[in-house]
Design an enzyme around this catalytic site. Structure first.
Site, PDB file in Angstrom:
ATOM      1  N   THR A 282       0.844  -1.188   0.000  1.00  0.00           N
ATOM      2  CA  THR A 282       0.000   0.000   0.000  1.00  0.00           C
ATOM      3  C   THR A 282       0.882   1.241   0.000  1.00  0.00           C
ATOM      4  O   THR A 282       1.847   1.333   0.752  1.00  0.00           O
ATOM      5  CB  THR A 282      -0.939   0.036   1.220  1.00  0.00           C
ATOM      6  N   PHE A 284       1.155   4.985   0.927  1.00  0.00           N
ATOM      7  CA  PHE A 284       0.596   6.034   1.780  1.00  0.00           C
ATOM      8  C   PHE A 284       1.193   7.374   1.373  1.00  0.00           C
ATOM      9  O   PHE A 284       2.359   7.447   0.964  1.00  0.00           O
ATOM     10  CB  PHE A 284       0.929   5.771   3.254  1.00  0.00           C
TER      11      PHE A 284
END
Length: 381
Positions: A282, A284
């Site tokens: 992921t 960020f």
């Protein structure tokens, strides 16, 4: 009688040679136009004139097919001419320079407040620690919206938000928050995501009826959940899902969250890896309410809107090609209340201090609506 193919090709070559000569002549004239506009401050892009010219050129053709072909060809010729003129004029009015300020480094002290969504054990907390260091004590709020509000209102210096997952795609609503609260991306942090199945110690999987997680957690664990007849309940955060299972102490409930969350809330890891992809990552972003970027930034994020008409997106993306800029991602979102119109979010390599980037952005800004630089930052490669 059918002409000899070689003879036809010779004639095509001769025509092409003349076309090249005429295009070069046209580009010389485009240069003179650029010099005039540079001295007078007139805008390079005149959409109404281009549309009128395309209509006239189409009327010169002998057939409808030739008319469309000529209009398509000249649409590209005029687009190339504009890009050439942008490179000649450059950012003489310093519009791009005025949008963001270059700084040596982000201002981070022991008193700096960083906020993330969820509870301790959230992947966003992991991203915060990875980016700012172990000594950073962040504040946590319930939802992504709360992160955006705190940063926009100056209650926190920075916020940490997930924006994209390698297997589940872009996180819904994050770009909207950046737009709505005029936040800037000042950094990014990649986090390896390993979704685990967590439960109260002694939980029997055959008796489980309900599973909690964030929608991204469910997406990343889709294949595992396909064979389970469990009710899926979405939560604001994966770590919050683990906390809920812990607080309620119900062995018919499980959560999809991190191994770190299991340790924090005293849960057992019932399955150590639900996501099929080993490289489940992921991305960020670190957001701020200040328009600034560090001097060694190497990535830019922008947004703009376009009508859903032929060639509009192609002409915009051509600015990257012309300036030798590598685009790394593009996402489109339908504009609220405007049928067939979209907002595009584009990331590309470069810095706002780079003249090639300024040339591309000047052209994109002139030929789109709702143009905005979302940020310039150091990429986490």
């Amino acid at each position: 009688m059918v002409q000899d193919l070689n003879k036809i090709r010779e004639e095509i070559d001769a025509v092409d040679k003349e076309i090249v000569k005429l295009i070069e002549q046209r580009m010389d004239l485009a240069l003179e136009v650029a010099k005039y506009k540079k001295s007078t401050g007139k805008p390079i892009y005149d959409r109404e004139r281009e549309l009128q010219k395309l209509e006239k050129l189409g009327l010169m053709a002998s057939t409808e097919f030739n008319a469309k072909s000529i209009q398509e060809l000249f649409l590209q010729i005029m687009s190339v001419s504009r890009r050439y003129q942008y490179s000649v004029i450059g950012d003489q009015d310093h519009v791009i320079d005025a949008m963001f300020s270059e700084i040596g480094r982000l201002k981070v002290t022991q008193d700096t407040k960083v906020v993330y969504a969820g509870v301790p054990g959230a992947f966003a907390e992991t991203a915060m620690v990875a980016y700012f260091g172990e000594g950073m004590q962040g504040d946590h709020v319930k939802e992504f919206l709360d992160v955006a509000k705190q940063v926009a209102e100056g209650k926190a210096s920075y916020g940490v938000l997930p924006i994209e997952n390698s297997s589940a795609g872009f996180v819904n609503g994050i770009y909207d928050l950046l737009e709505r609260f005029s936040l800037s991306i000042v950094g990014e942090q990649m986090i390896q995501i390993n979704q685990c199945l967590l439960g109260i110690p002694g939980t029997d999987l055959s008796k489980v009826k309900m599973v909690y997680s964030h929608p991204q957690g469910f997406l990343q664990s889709k294949e595992y959940l396909e064979n389970k007849n469990w009710k899926q309940v979405s939560m604001a955060n994966t770590a919050e899902s683990a906390k809920k299972v812990c607080d309620e102490g119900d062995m018919t409930q499980v959560a999809i969250a991190s191994e770190r969350a299991a340790k924090i809330y005293g849960l057992s890891v019932l399955n150590p890896q639900l996501n099929v992809a080993d490289n489940n990552t992921t991305r960020f972003v670190i957001v701020s309410n200040k328009k600034e970027y560090v001097k060694d930034a190497d990535k830019v994020s922008i947004s703009f809107s376009l009508p859903h008409t032929c060639g509009t997106l192609y002409n915009i993306l051509a600015h990257f090609i012309f300036n030798d800029i590598n685009m790394t991602s593009i996402e489109s979102v339908p504009l609220s209340g405007k049928q067939w119109e979209y907002c595009f979010f584009v990331d590309f390599e470069g810095s706002l201090g780079d003249n090639r980037v300024k040339n591309a952005l000047k052209g994109i800004m002139a030929e789109t609506e709702n143009f905005r630089i979302l940020g310039c930052f150091v990429s986490d490669k």
